[in-house]
Design an enzyme around this catalytic site. Structure first.
Site, PDB file in Angstrom:
ATOM      1  N   GLU A  54       0.807  -1.223   0.000  1.00 23.21           N
ATOM      2  CA  GLU A  54       0.000   0.000   0.000  1.00 23.21           C
ATOM      3  C   GLU A  54       0.840   1.273   0.000  1.00 23.21           C
ATOM      4  OE1 GLU A  54      -2.902  -0.132   3.130  1.00 23.21           O
ATOM      5  OE2 GLU A  54      -3.772  -1.992   2.413  1.00 23.21           O
TER       6      GLU A  54
ATOM      7  N   GLU B 112      -5.031  -8.685   0.699  1.00 19.69           N
ATOM      8  CA  GLU B 112      -5.723  -8.266   1.926  1.00 19.69           C
ATOM      9  C   GLU B 112      -7.189  -8.065   1.596  1.00 19.69           C
ATOM     10  OE1 GLU B 112      -4.393  -4.870   4.202  1.00 19.69           O
ATOM     11  OE2 GLU B 112      -2.296  -5.456   3.991  1.00 19.69           O
TER      12      GLU B 112
HETATM   13  O1  IFM Z   1      -3.966  -3.070   9.129  1.00 16.68           O
HETATM   14  C1  IFM Z   1      -3.968  -2.543   7.845  1.00 16.68           C
HETATM   15  C2  IFM Z   1      -2.772  -3.037   7.052  1.00 16.68           C
HETATM   16  O2  IFM Z   1      -1.572  -2.746   7.687  1.00 16.68           O
HETATM   17  C3  IFM Z   1      -2.748  -2.379   5.690  1.00 16.68           C
HETATM   18  N1  IFM Z   1      -4.011  -2.545   5.031  1.00 16.68           N
HETATM   19  C4  IFM Z   1      -5.215  -2.224   5.749  1.00 16.68           C
HETATM   20  C5  IFM Z   1      -5.220  -2.931   7.094  1.00 16.68           C
HETATM   21  C6  IFM Z   1      -6.495  -2.573   7.867  1.00 16.68           C
HETATM   22  O3  IFM Z   1      -6.546  -1.206   8.090  1.00 16.68           O
END
Ligand code: IFM
Length: 450
Positions: free
Chosen positions: A163, A344
C-alpha cells in the site's frame, strides 16, 4: 466452480503489527516506534512494543495456519530488525528470526510470501530524509539484495511495497501516520522515490533469486463522488489519481497519471520512468471498501466523505460494498493484464468472547462470504485471480487505532496473548476444505503455478 485447483488461500500480517520484541536482539527504532512516543497520536496511546508477541510465538501461529488449512502466508520483514541503521551492518539475530519463520512455514507446507516494506522505515533513514531523499531507492535496493541472498533459496514470492499510496499520503502528505509530515513537496518526492525503489528492488530480486515471482501490493478502491456536485466529481478524480494510480501507473506504463504529473515532474531524472516500469509477475490487491469523496481543502482538494446512509458500514466505519470489490478486480484485469492476488481483504468487528469462551463473529463471516462471492463473480467474468489472503490472521496493532479495532480471524487476548480462533476462522477453514475437496478429490496439496 470458478476457483482453480491451484488457487492460494492464505492470510496476511505485517511485522510491526504482530511481532513485538521491538527492542530485542538488535532491532532498532522504526519511524512508527518514534511516532508512537508522542502522546495522543494513537488510540489509548497503544504501542507495538509487544503487539502479538509473534516474535516468540511464531511456531504456534504457523501451526494455527496449518490447522486452518492455509497454503500461503504473507508477512513482512522488518527493515530495522535486519539493518538497524537501515544500511551497512546486518543484524544476524534479526536475519535468523525470519530463517526460523520461513523454515516453519515450509515444514507446514505453507508458501511464504515475503513483503519487503510494510511501513516500518528505520528511524536512522528517516533522519536522513526518509522517502524524501532520492538515495533511499539505492538503500532499499541494498536491503532487497540482503533479503534476496538470505532467503531466496526458500522464498520465491516477493512483494516490494504494501500500500504505497497509504504510507506516502498519510505519512508525508496528511500527517496522519508516521513520520507525521504534512507537506506537498514531501508527498510528491516520497511518491517518486518509492516508485524508484520498487524498480530497483525488482532488478535485484530478479538478479539474485532464481525463479522469483515478484509484484507490488496496491490498495485500489473505487472513488465515488459523495454527491451529484461537479466539485465532488472533480475531487473524486483527484483522489483516485493519488489513491489508485500513483504507483500502479508508473510501474506498469512508465508514466504518472495526468493529475500528478506536474507535481512529481521536478523529482524525475532521466531514465527514472524506465527504471520504475520493470515487468512484474502479478498484481497484488488490497481491498476493503470504496471511497465516497467530497471536495476538500487538503493538498488533494479531496476528502473522505461518509457513504450514503443506506450503505452498511463495518465496526471501523468502512462501507461494505462487495460489488465494488468485483468491479475493482475486473478493472485491474482489463487495465493491467496480470494475474491478480488479493493480498488483503477482511473487516474489523466488535468481537466479544462469550460465556463459553468462543467468539461468534457472524458479521465478519457475512462480510467474507459476500466478498469471496464477489471475487468468484469477477473470476467467472474473466478476471485472472489466483489467490485470496484474509486480513488478518490475528487481531493486531491497527496503526492509528491501536488495538481498538480487531481484524483477525483469530482473537488475541491482550493480557495473556492467548489465541482463540473465531467462528470466522472455522468458516474460512471449512470453505477452503470444501474447495479442495471439490477440486482435488485425491487430496493432493495444491500449490500455485504460474
Ligand atoms: O492493518 C492494515 C494493514 O496494515 C494495511 N491494510 C489495511 C489494514 C487494515 O486497516
Amino acid at each position: 466452480m470458478t476457483i482453480r485447483p491451484t488457487f492460494l488461500w492464505g492470510a496476511s500480517t505485517s511485522a510491526f503489527q504482530i511481532e513485538g520484541a521491538a527492542h530485542l536482539d538488535g532491532r532498532a527504532d522504526s519511524i512508527w516506534d518514534v511516532y508512537l512516543r508522542a502522546p495522543g497520536r494513537v488510540s489509548h496511546n497503544d504501542t507495538a512494543e509487544t503487539a502479538c508477541d509473534h516474535y516468540h510465538r511464531y511456531a504456534a501461529d504457523v501451526a494455527l495456519m496449518r490447522d486452518l488449512g492455509l497454503n500461503a502466508y504473507r508477512f513482512s520483514v522488518a527493515w530495522p530488525r535486519l539493518l538497524p541503521q537501515g544500511r551497512g551492518a546486518a543484524n544476524e539475530a534479526g536475519l535468523a528470526f525470519y530463517d526460523r519463520l520461513i523454515d516453519a512455514l515450509l515444514a507446514a507446507e505453507i508458501e511464504p510470501w515475503l513483503c519487503l516494506y510494510h511501513w516500518d522505515l528505520p528511524q536512522a533513514l528517516e533522519a536522513l530524509g526518509g522517502w524524501q531523499n532520492r538515495d533511499i531507492a539505492g538503500w532499499f535496493a541494498d536491503y532487497a539484495a540482503l533479503v534476496a541472498r538470505r532467503y531466496g533459496d526458500r522464498v520465491k514470492r516477493f512483494a516490494t511495497f504494501n500500500e504505497p499510496c497509504v504510507f506516502t499520503l498519510f505519512g508525508y502528505g496528511l500527517g496522519w501516520h508516521a513520520p507525521g509530515i504534512a507537506d506537498r513537496a514531501a508527498l510528491h518526492k516520497a511518491i517518486h522515490h518509492v516508485n524508484l525503489g520498487h524498480g530497483r528492488a525488482v532488478d535485484v530480486l530478479r538478479r539474485d533469486v532464481a525463479g522469483a515471482s515478484i509484484g507490488a501490493i496496491h490498495n485500489r478502491q473505487p472513488c465515488y463522488p459523495a454527491s451529484d456536485s461537479a466539485e465532488d466529481a472533480a475531487a473524486a478524480l483527484r483522489l483516485a489519481a493519488y489513491w489508485n494510480d500513483a504507483f500502479p501507473f508508473p510501474q506498469a506504463f512508465a508514466c504518472y497519471p495526468p493529475e500528478l504529473q506536474e507535481a512529481v515532474a521536478p523529482y524525475i531524472a532521466a531514465g527514472d520512468m524506465a527504471q520504475i516500469a520493470r515487468p512484474v509477475d502479478w498484481f497484488g490487491l488490497n481491498h476493503y471498501s470504496p471511497h465516497y469523496v467530497k471536495a476538500g481543502s487538503n493538498l488533494m482538494g479531496a476528502s473522505f466523505g461518509p457513504p450514503p446512509a443506506e450503505v452498511p458500514r463495518s465496526a471501523i466505519g468502512w462501507p461494505v460494498v462487495p460489488e465494488a470489490f468485483r468491479d475493482t478486480l475486473l478493472d485491474i484485469h482489463s487495465r493491467f493484464r496480470l494475474p491478480i492476488y488479493v493480498l488483503e481483504n477482511g473487516t474489523a468487528a466488535n468481537d466479544i468472547v462469550d460465556a463459553s469462551g468462543s467468539i461468534q463473529d457472524d458479521g465478519r463471516i457475512g462480510y467474507l462470504k459476500a466478498y469471496t462471492t464477489a471475487m468468484e463473480q469477477a473470476i467467472a467474468a474473466g478476471a485472472d485471480v489466483r489467490g485470496y489472503f484474509v486480513w488478518s490472521l490475528l487481531d493486531n496493532f491497527e496503526w492509528g487505532a491501536g488495538y481498538s479495532q480487531r481484524f483477525g480471524i483469530v482473537y488475541v487476548d491482550r493480557a495473556t496473548q492467548r489465541r482463540i480462533p473465531k467462528a470466522s476462522a472455522r468458516w474460512y477453514s471449512n470453505m477452503i476444505a470444501a474447495h479442495r475437496a471439490s477440486d482435488d478429490p485425491a487430496g493432493r496439496h495444491n500449490r500455485a503455478e504460474e
